[in-house]
Design a protein around this motif. Sequence first.
Motif, PDB file in Angstrom:
ATOM      1  N   VAL A   1       0.844  -1.196   0.000  1.00  0.00           N
ATOM      2  CA  VAL A   1       0.000   0.000   0.000  1.00  0.00           C
ATOM      3  C   VAL A   1       0.882   1.250   0.000  1.00  0.00           C
ATOM      4  O   VAL A   1       0.590   2.222  -0.703  1.00  0.00           O
ATOM      5  CB  VAL A   1      -0.973  -0.002   1.194  1.00  0.00           C
ATOM      6  N   ALA A   2       1.978   1.222   0.763  1.00  0.00           N
ATOM      7  CA  ALA A   2       2.894   2.368   0.805  1.00  0.00           C
ATOM      8  C   ALA A   2       3.469   2.653  -0.576  1.00  0.00           C
ATOM      9  O   ALA A   2       3.582   3.813  -0.986  1.00  0.00           O
ATOM     10  CB  ALA A   2       4.018   2.109   1.801  1.00  0.00           C
ATOM     11  N   GLY A   3       3.829   1.607  -1.308  1.00  0.00           N
ATOM     12  CA  GLY A   3       4.335   1.787  -2.665  1.00  0.00           C
ATOM     13  C   GLY A   3       3.286   2.411  -3.568  1.00  0.00           C
ATOM     14  O   GLY A   3       3.595   3.291  -4.381  1.00  0.00           O
ATOM     15  N   ALA A   4       2.045   1.968  -3.423  1.00  0.00           N
ATOM     16  CA  ALA A   4       0.956   2.540  -4.225  1.00  0.00           C
ATOM     17  C   ALA A   4       0.735   4.005  -3.868  1.00  0.00           C
ATOM     18  O   ALA A   4       0.559   4.848  -4.752  1.00  0.00           O
ATOM     19  CB  ALA A   4      -0.325   1.738  -4.013  1.00  0.00           C
ATOM     20  N   ILE A   5       0.748   4.311  -2.574  1.00  0.00           N
ATOM     21  CA  ILE A   5       0.578   5.701  -2.128  1.00  0.00           C
ATOM     22  C   ILE A   5       1.695   6.568  -2.702  1.00  0.00           C
ATOM     23  O   ILE A   5       1.435   7.633  -3.279  1.00  0.00           O
ATOM     24  CB  ILE A   5       0.559   5.791  -0.589  1.00  0.00           C
ATOM     25  N   ALA A   6       2.927   6.120  -2.564  1.00  0.00           N
ATOM     26  CA  ALA A   6       4.076   6.899  -3.053  1.00  0.00           C
ATOM     27  C   ALA A   6       3.978   7.114  -4.562  1.00  0.00           C
ATOM     28  O   ALA A   6       4.248   8.215  -5.061  1.00  0.00           O
ATOM     29  CB  ALA A   6       5.384   6.200  -2.681  1.00  0.00           C
ATOM     30  N   GLY A   7       3.568   6.083  -5.294  1.00  0.00           N
ATOM     31  CA  GLY A   7       3.438   6.208  -6.741  1.00  0.00           C
ATOM     32  C   GLY A   7       2.393   7.230  -7.146  1.00  0.00           C
ATOM     33  O   GLY A   7       2.623   8.054  -8.033  1.00  0.00           O
ATOM     34  N   VAL A   8       1.242   7.198  -6.488  1.00  0.00           N
ATOM     35  CA  VAL A   8       0.177   8.155  -6.814  1.00  0.00           C
ATOM     36  C   VAL A   8       0.594   9.569  -6.412  1.00  0.00           C
ATOM     37  O   VAL A   8       0.340  10.524  -7.149  1.00  0.00           O
ATOM     38  CB  VAL A   8      -1.160   7.757  -6.147  1.00  0.00           C
TER      39      VAL A   8
ATOM     40  N   LYS B   1       0.274  12.282  -9.108  1.00  0.00           N
ATOM     41  CA  LYS B   1      -0.892  13.165  -9.036  1.00  0.00           C
ATOM     42  C   LYS B   1      -0.887  14.128  -7.852  1.00  0.00           C
ATOM     43  O   LYS B   1      -1.813  14.905  -7.696  1.00  0.00           O
ATOM     44  CB  LYS B   1      -2.166  12.322  -9.003  1.00  0.00           C
ATOM     45  N   LYS B   2       0.099  14.014  -6.977  1.00  0.00           N
ATOM     46  CA  LYS B   2       0.281  14.921  -5.829  1.00  0.00           C
ATOM     47  C   LYS B   2      -0.694  14.699  -4.675  1.00  0.00           C
ATOM     48  O   LYS B   2      -0.545  15.304  -3.629  1.00  0.00           O
ATOM     49  CB  LYS B   2       0.217  16.399  -6.233  1.00  0.00           C
ATOM     50  N   ALA B   3      -1.732  13.852  -4.838  1.00  0.00           N
ATOM     51  CA  ALA B   3      -2.681  13.598  -3.747  1.00  0.00           C
ATOM     52  C   ALA B   3      -3.356  12.247  -3.962  1.00  0.00           C
ATOM     53  O   ALA B   3      -3.502  11.786  -5.089  1.00  0.00           O
ATOM     54  CB  ALA B   3      -3.727  14.698  -3.680  1.00  0.00           C
TER      55      ALA B   3
END
Length: 86
Positions: free
Chosen positions: A15-22, A26-28
Amino acid sequence: MEILKVSSHSSPNSVAGAIAGVIREKKAVEVQAIGAGAANQAIKAIAIARGYLAPIGVDLICVPAFTNIVIDGEERTAIKLICEQR
């Protein structure tokens, strides 16, 4: 804003990787969790994502809120964690 849904069985590192990627793209991002276990995994993921983003100069902030969502015709209350760059 993109929504990431977290369950109690979600891997915080994934999930952290997905959050960091987004965040990079997209900045948020909005992270949604229903229940104590899911909220726990979401918070851990956000803490890990801060570590992923810090070396590139991104300070990740998180604003918690409640939201109502419908699952199988039932309205449920979820925690929504709005994450964005500071």
